[in-house]
Design a protein around this motif. Sequence first.
Motif, short mmCIF file in Angstrom:
data_model
loop_
_atom_site.label_atom_id
_atom_site.label_comp_id
_atom_site.label_asym_id
_atom_site.label_seq_id
_atom_site.Cartn_x
_atom_site.Cartn_y
_atom_site.Cartn_z
N GLY A 168 23.29 111.91 -10.85
CA GLY A 168 23.03 111.21 -11.31
C GLY A 168 23.90 110.73 -12.59
N TYR A 169 23.38 112.07 -13.37
CA TYR A 169 25.05 112.10 -14.81
C TYR A 169 25.98 111.03 -13.89
CZ TYR A 169 22.04 115.49 -17.17
OH TYR A 169 21.21 115.90 -18.66
N MET A 170 26.99 111.61 -13.13
CA MET A 170 27.75 110.85 -12.37
C MET A 170 28.14 109.77 -12.44
SD MET A 170 29.50 114.26 -9.52
CE MET A 170 28.24 115.48 -9.24
N PHE A 171 26.91 109.59 -12.24
CA PHE A 171 27.12 107.23 -12.00
C PHE A 171 26.56 107.30 -13.39
CE2 PHE A 171 25.80 107.99 -7.20
CZ PHE A 171 26.59 107.20 -7.02
N VAL A 172 25.81 108.03 -14.31
CA VAL A 172 25.48 107.30 -15.78
C VAL A 172 27.02 106.97 -16.19
CG1 VAL A 172 25.19 107.81 -18.60
CG2 VAL A 172 23.34 108.18 -15.87
N ALA A 173 28.36 107.70 -15.89
CA ALA A 173 29.54 108.05 -15.93
C ALA A 173 30.21 107.16 -16.07
CB ALA A 173 30.59 109.06 -15.94
N ALA A 174 29.97 106.61 -14.43
CA ALA A 174 31.08 105.50 -13.72
C ALA A 174 30.45 104.28 -14.52
CB ALA A 174 30.48 105.65 -11.74
N GLY A 175 28.69 103.84 -14.29
CA GLY A 175 27.59 102.40 -15.02
C GLY A 175 28.73 102.48 -16.88
N VAL A 176 29.26 103.10 -17.18
CA VAL A 176 29.56 102.86 -18.63
C VAL A 176 31.05 102.62 -18.40
CG1 VAL A 176 27.46 104.26 -19.79
CG2 VAL A 176 29.72 105.76 -19.50
N GLY A 177 31.71 102.90 -17.66
CA GLY A 177 32.95 102.49 -17.23
C GLY A 177 33.85 104.65 -17.44
N ALA A 178 33.90 104.71 -17.52
CA ALA A 178 33.43 106.62 -18.35
C ALA A 178 34.37 106.90 -16.44
CB ALA A 178 33.00 107.61 -18.38
N TYR A 179 34.77 105.91 -15.36
CA TYR A 179 35.35 107.37 -13.89
C TYR A 179 35.69 108.22 -14.08
CZ TYR A 179 34.30 101.96 -13.68
OH TYR A 179 33.77 100.27 -13.79
#
Length: 645
Positions: free
Chosen positions: A323-334
């Motif tokens: 879930g943390y990883m998808f939070v990062a991807a979702g805010v543009g911090a891939y």
Amino acid sequence: MLFATAVFAPLFGAAVAGLFGKLIGDRAAQAVTIFCMVLASVCAIGAFVALVYGGAAPGTVPIATWLKAGSFEVDWQLRYDALAAVMVLMVTVVSTLIHIYSVGYMHGDSAVWKFFSYLSLFSFSMLMLVSSNNLLQLFFGWEGVGLMSYLLIGFWYDRPSACAAAIKAFIVNRIGDLGFALGIALVFVVFGTISFPQIFAAVGAHQTAMFHLLGTDWRAYEVIGVLLFIGAMGKSAQLGLHVWLPDAMEGPTPVSALIHAATMVTAGVFLMARFSPVLEYAPGALAFVTFIGATTALFAATIGCAQNDIKRVIAYSTCSQLGYMFVAAGVGAYQASIFHLLTHAFFKALLFLGAGSVIHAMSGEQDMRRMGGLWKKIPLTYMVMWAGSLALGGVFPFSGYFSKDAILEAAWAAGTGVGYYGFWCGLMAALLTAFYSWRLLLMTFHGTPKADEHTMQHVHESPWVMMGPLLLLALGALTVGFSFDSQMIGAGWEHFWNGSIAVAPTNHVLANMEHVPGWVKAAPSVIGLAGIALAYYLYMAVPSLPAMLAARFRPIYLLLLNKWYVDELYDWLLVRPAMALARLAWQIGDVTIIDGVPNGLASLTERLAGRAARFETGSLAVYAFTMLIGLVVASGFVLLLMMVR
């Protein structure tokens, strides 16, 4: 050449062990698969160093023409760029250590050669996925890891629970894969190709493309982003499609480590990073990704606090960290999402294999309530579990400190409502993560032994073939974070990723991370220490308190213990109606109509034939009389017709 060898060496090992395992024996099958994995790891390290530090140019490695139908042609190529190199490096190194560990863990099993063949084929499928240069090849690897997870989760097929877990994983992933397949189809409709270079080169030309769905026109990029993420939700066990992951613990512990650390669940995160050029222009889809990721991080962390099976605690930890990883991807911090994927691979494999060492020492026991007092008997396992928990809890200088804190800072730095939601959910999940990690440590290794005297007398440290990989993973959990922090998400990230992760000109999340308030930077560490202190207070200082709290707040405790009753809800909403419909179709459609009509006609024919047979008496008088009756009836019928006319 190095990169191609890293990808295909595990396939060779899997083929030899799978086809000739019975002939060459378990030891030889183990040797060939481990040798191929070591070779793959060495080549992956070489390819990574050459690309990132040696000045090698990114490109593609052509293999063959895969599919050609008219003007539609798909080439089988390996995409050699920084993102692929990082993923191949992670998969091969972690998988190699798991292979070596499995020699000790699976000792004495009746099908060792088959197990090692499956492990290597699992690794190859993941390598094919992350090195793909088009969506068809990616889908091939995507389905490959799904198939291999089914075979490995249900490896001990004599256990009904393992078979049920394997089927559950396969079916739930098919739901997500339907969304992924539709996403691939829409990509082809919009771009006219499924090749990554051609898709990414044409992103600017199709930003205004629309797609008519449910009576409304939607931006095609938004629909593509949501459909691809639905596929990622299945593989990466996000809220709604997460129910298969905890049950996957029915497989052998090395399988759990491989699924949760290096393969399968990381596929969805990789997909988001690979499609960053498209997702950057789908803000609605990214907001959805952030919301689901943040909710999953908190949701899974709450469940982990109440589980008693040592492997299930770590399994829900995986859901939360994804879930943390998808939070990062979702805010543009891939970049931060892949950084956390890398660090997570080491400490999560460490925790699972460490749990396997505990289970091995406890003669198969997995319930933490029947453990306790183990730290003196298995000190090395205790030490590596501490290292994994420190990394998971985000304690400096372990790797989780760098990657998880970076995600929370990125969520705040995004400056959006859904970004703040991701930050606060992630912060609360950090508190719970530290709590359940130390709850696991204290219940397992400290306090009064709960096992019987016979079990405690036989507790012993695992053999070195198992402890060696654990120590190397512990070293990775300590060093990977600060080794790659500045390169992957610091000022030099553009040089490191070299275009393999593309962001829009308006995306300044990584730069804004340097200017978040001081309390945002300090909060994860402070709240993590608070979680550790809370676990110590409840399970060491006042060990009677957890039971008292569970009794006083029993509905909440049962809610978390039973995983928010999601499985029961799905059973009531989906499984039972589906079974009832299937039963109805069976009884009416199959038994009554499909079988009933032909069987009824056959029965009627049989009865008519039986009655007709009564006239076959062999008597000439009877035959003559019958013919006379027939002649009279026929004549009467003719006369009747003549009278009617």
